[in-house]
Scaffold this motif. Structure first.
Motif, PDB file in Angstrom:
ATOM      1  N   LEU A 218       0.789  -1.233   0.000  1.00 17.05           N
ATOM      2  CA  LEU A 218       0.000   0.000   0.000  1.00 17.05           C
ATOM      3  C   LEU A 218       0.826   1.290   0.000  1.00 17.05           C
ATOM      4  CD1 LEU A 218      -2.757  -1.073   2.579  1.00 17.05           C
ATOM      5  CD2 LEU A 218      -2.946  -0.995   0.079  1.00 17.05           C
ATOM      6  N   ILE A 219       2.005   1.290   0.624  1.00 17.80           N
ATOM      7  CA  ILE A 219       2.788   2.530   0.700  1.00 17.80           C
ATOM      8  C   ILE A 219       3.182   3.057  -0.676  1.00 17.80           C
ATOM      9  CG2 ILE A 219       4.975   3.553   1.464  1.00 17.80           C
ATOM     10  CD1 ILE A 219       4.758   1.949   4.021  1.00 17.80           C
ATOM     11  N   PRO A 220       3.695   2.210  -1.591  1.00 18.44           N
ATOM     12  CA  PRO A 220       4.076   2.756  -2.908  1.00 18.44           C
ATOM     13  C   PRO A 220       2.917   3.421  -3.647  1.00 18.44           C
ATOM     14  CG  PRO A 220       5.024   0.576  -2.602  1.00 18.44           C
ATOM     15  CD  PRO A 220       4.043   0.786  -1.478  1.00 18.44           C
TER      16      PRO A 220
ATOM     17  N   ILE B 260       1.352   7.671   2.980  1.00 19.01           N
ATOM     18  CA  ILE B 260       1.095   7.530   4.412  1.00 19.01           C
ATOM     19  C   ILE B 260      -0.322   7.035   4.694  1.00 19.01           C
ATOM     20  CG2 ILE B 260       2.831   9.250   5.042  1.00 19.01           C
ATOM     21  CD1 ILE B 260       0.589  11.247   5.545  1.00 19.01           C
ATOM     22  N   MET B 261      -1.259   7.270   3.767  1.00 24.85           N
ATOM     23  CA  MET B 261      -2.620   6.736   3.945  1.00 24.85           C
ATOM     24  C   MET B 261      -2.604   5.209   3.890  1.00 24.85           C
ATOM     25  SD  MET B 261      -4.393   9.354   4.446  1.00 24.85           S
ATOM     26  CE  MET B 261      -4.249  11.114   4.188  1.00 24.85           C
ATOM     27  N   GLY B 262      -1.856   4.663   2.955  1.00 24.45           N
ATOM     28  CA  GLY B 262      -1.729   3.218   2.858  1.00 24.45           C
ATOM     29  C   GLY B 262      -1.066   2.630   4.082  1.00 24.45           C
ATOM     30  N   CYS B 263      -0.073   3.365   4.606  1.00 24.22           N
ATOM     31  CA  CYS B 263       0.622   2.927   5.812  1.00 24.22           C
ATOM     32  C   CYS B 263      -0.342   2.894   7.002  1.00 24.22           C
ATOM     33  CB  CYS B 263       1.789   3.883   6.090  1.00 24.22           C
ATOM     34  SG  CYS B 263       2.857   3.365   7.434  1.00 24.22           S
ATOM     35  N   ALA B 264      -1.160   3.930   7.135  1.00 21.97           N
ATOM     36  CA  ALA B 264      -2.124   4.002   8.241  1.00 21.97           C
ATOM     37  C   ALA B 264      -3.172   2.904   8.132  1.00 21.97           C
ATOM     38  CB  ALA B 264      -2.800   5.375   8.254  1.00 21.97           C
ATOM     39  N   PHE B 265      -3.636   2.627   6.916  1.00 26.19           N
ATOM     40  CA  PHE B 265      -4.647   1.578   6.730  1.00 26.19           C
ATOM     41  C   PHE B 265      -4.065   0.212   7.073  1.00 26.19           C
ATOM     42  CE2 PHE B 265      -7.191  -1.366   4.065  1.00 26.19           C
ATOM     43  CZ  PHE B 265      -8.425  -1.113   4.648  1.00 26.19           C
ATOM     44  N   ALA B 266      -2.821  -0.023   6.689  1.00 27.57           N
ATOM     45  CA  ALA B 266      -2.163  -1.281   7.032  1.00 27.57           C
ATOM     46  C   ALA B 266      -2.054  -1.436   8.551  1.00 27.57           C
ATOM     47  CB  ALA B 266      -0.768  -1.330   6.401  1.00 27.57           C
ATOM     48  N   THR B 267      -1.751  -0.350   9.242  1.00 28.01           N
ATOM     49  CA  THR B 267      -1.646  -0.376  10.704  1.00 28.01           C
ATOM     50  C   THR B 267      -3.004  -0.634  11.338  1.00 28.01           C
ATOM     51  OG1 THR B 267       0.229   1.155  10.654  1.00 28.01           O
ATOM     52  CG2 THR B 267      -0.956   0.949  12.742  1.00 28.01           C
ATOM     53  N   LEU B 268      -4.049   0.021  10.822  1.00 28.58           N
ATOM     54  CA  LEU B 268      -5.404  -0.180  11.335  1.00 28.58           C
ATOM     55  C   LEU B 268      -5.819  -1.638  11.240  1.00 28.58           C
ATOM     56  CD1 LEU B 268      -8.238   0.704  12.275  1.00 28.58           C
ATOM     57  CD2 LEU B 268      -8.740   1.307   9.892  1.00 28.58           C
ATOM     58  N   ILE B 269      -5.627  -2.238  10.082  1.00 28.23           N
ATOM     59  CA  ILE B 269      -6.010  -3.639   9.879  1.00 28.23           C
ATOM     60  C   ILE B 269      -5.219  -4.563  10.799  1.00 28.23           C
ATOM     61  CG2 ILE B 269      -6.046  -5.547   8.231  1.00 28.23           C
ATOM     62  CD1 ILE B 269      -8.176  -3.424   7.722  1.00 28.23           C
ATOM     63  N   SER B 270      -3.918  -4.340  10.886  1.00 30.09           N
ATOM     64  CA  SER B 270      -3.052  -5.228  11.668  1.00 30.09           C
ATOM     65  C   SER B 270      -3.370  -5.162  13.158  1.00 30.09           C
ATOM     66  CB  SER B 270      -1.581  -4.853  11.433  1.00 30.09           C
ATOM     67  OG  SER B 270      -1.264  -4.884  10.067  1.00 30.09           O
TER      68      SER B 270
END
Length: 489
Positions: free
Chosen positions: A382-384, A388-398
């Protein structure tokens, strides 16, 4: 719950004071005085140090809390304290030697996207080592029911001295490069001060003697290393991943958003300092009925306090971002995503303390490793594309998946339940007030708007929570406060 409420309230006040100082640093001084590049660099270094800290501590801070109450004589306790301080060196020294041998390869990997990282990589293990021994000596104090001082150093002291250093940058007493090195010095100072405080509580008589239950300790320690690594990777791994794919300035943008969201978890951090050893003792004494009561109380109390903080942040987020440099404005959605994940983790009460004091904790920890792998994979995906939105979404899911897994474990294995009907009432109340106040904008200066909206939210939130008795203990605290005010008047 007397000592829990007493020290939890003190720790909450201290932690919020620290976050207040941190807010001044994070929202105003870091972006203006350091700039995005050096602000991002400082966050990257401390995040990396936090990730490797569990390896350096070898889980001894948790082992100390779990096993200390099981020793009966002062000699046994002294031997165990010595062991927790000296044993980490068995792993620290080889790790440092291996790192020195592969230093060039590590340097290339960490700085391939951001060349500026290269000159500061050595600070990562230095700060990680200071963090590790700070946590060990802080645990030394906590097992003697002295949680407030260490919490003050951790939450207020570090941020207050960072503020002093930032003032030094403002007056050109310190360069931005010097600030990064001085930050490492602060962690060394925090470790030394906490060590001497721990020694003042119980004088050490160091002896490298193996405790009788060394096997149990080492097995538990292995899994705690795993646990700490999982938790810290879920907390700071996103910033490390950002460094591998984006220019380091983006870590600064992301850090402001995550700092705002992390304020939601402050009540949990404060309460766990004292609840953890109490949970360990209740489980050791097989008092599961009392533990179930404690579980429910910590859950609803944290939900009410944390829900209020989350509500205050969410309804004021647009005005808050008007007060910081415009290049940081892309982080509003990050605040929502990270904030929701922290709120869900918050309402699980002393869930972590329960898990890490059972014989079943291993399965959950291995699941955590799987979820870290999921987080890394999601970040790479998601980051590429989304930054930072992709990074935040990955953190939320994890984080959400990990929290659900831990909750199901405690419910299924131990038959302990954190939620009551008040849990649902609190969620509905928070949602209604969010919808009512988020879209209500005042045509004033952002600070005035935040103040007005916060006052209104506080009045409605406190009144409705009190009226419907969402938390008995919080109602009792309010009654005590009202009676004191009446007495003074």
């Amino acid at each position: 719950m007397g000592i829990v409420l007493n020290q939890s309230l003190k720790n909450t006040v201290i932690t919020y004071l620290g976050f207040g100082i941190g807010a001044i640093n994070t929202l105003y001084l870091y972006p203006v005085l350091l700039g995005a590049t050096f602000y991002g660099l400082t966050n990257y270094i401390t995040s990396c140090a936090n990730v490797i800290m569990p390896l350096f501590a070898i889980g001894m801070q948790n082992s100390l809390v779990k096993f200390y109450s099981q020793y009966n004589t002062n000699e046994e306790k002294s031997r165990f304290l010595s062991f927790t301080v000296l044993f980490p060196l068995v792993l620290i020294i080889p790790m440092i030697l291996i790192s020195l041998y592969f230093y060039d390869e590590i340097l290339f990997f960490l700085s391939k996207k951001n060349e500026i990282v290269k000159d500061y990589v050595w600070l990562i293990p230095f700060i990680g080592l200071c963090m590790a021994y700070f946590e060990i000596f802080y645990a030394w104090a906590r097992v003697h029911m002295h949680s407030v001082f260490g919490n003050f150093i951790k939450e207020v002291g570090l941020r207050l001295f960072s503020l002093v250093l930032l003032i030094g940058v403002y007056y050109d007493w310190l360069s931005v490069e010097g600030f990064v090195y001085a930050t490492a010095g602060l962690y060394l100072l925090a470790f030394l001060v906490t060590m001497f405080y721990a020694f003042s509580i119980q004088k050490p008589t160091f002896q490298f003697a193996i405790p009788a239950n060394a096997k149990d300790i080492l097995v538990y320690t292995f899994y705690i290393i795993l646990s700490g690594s999982v938790a810290n990777l879920l907390l700071d791994g996103d910033k490390i991943m950002l460094n591998q794919y984006m220019i380091i300035d983006n870590i600064a943008f992301y850090s402001i958003a995550t700092f705002i969201a992390l304020v939601i978890s402050v009540p949990s951090r404060a309460m766990h300092q004292i609840v953890y050893p109490i949970t360990a003792k209740l489980m050791h004494d097989n008092k599961y009925d009392e533990l179930n009561v404690l579980y429910k109380k910590t859950s609803i109390n944290l939900q009410v306090v944390g829900g209020y903080v989350m509500l205050g942040i969410f309804v004021n987020i647009n005005q808050l971002y008007e007060m910081i440099p415009k290049e940081y404005n892309g982080g509003i959605l990050v605040v929502f995503m990270i904030g929701i994940s922290k709120y869900f983790d918050l309402i699980l009460g002393n869930n972590n303390a329960i898990i890490f004091n059972t014989k079943y904790y291993r399965a959950v920890l291995f699941l955590g490793v799987v979820l870290v792998a999921v987080a890394v994979g999601l970040n790479m995906l998601l980051i590429p594309s989304y930054g930072i939105m992709g990074c935040a979404f990955a953190t939320l899911i994890s984080i959400t998946l990990y929290s659900v897994a831990k909750l199901l474990f405690v419910v299924k294995r131990l038959h302990l339940y954190p939620f009551t009907i008040q849990t649902l009432h609190s969620i509905i109340l928070t949602l209604i007030l969010f919808l009512l106040f988020y879209f209500w904008e005042f045509p004033f200066n952002p600070m005035i708007s935040i103040a007005l909206k916060s006052v209104l939210v506080t009045i409605f939130y406190v009144f409705i929570n009190y009226k419907f008795v969402i938390s008995v203990e919080i109602n009792q605290a309010i009654d005590i406060l009202i009676n004191k005010i009446r007495t003074l008047s």
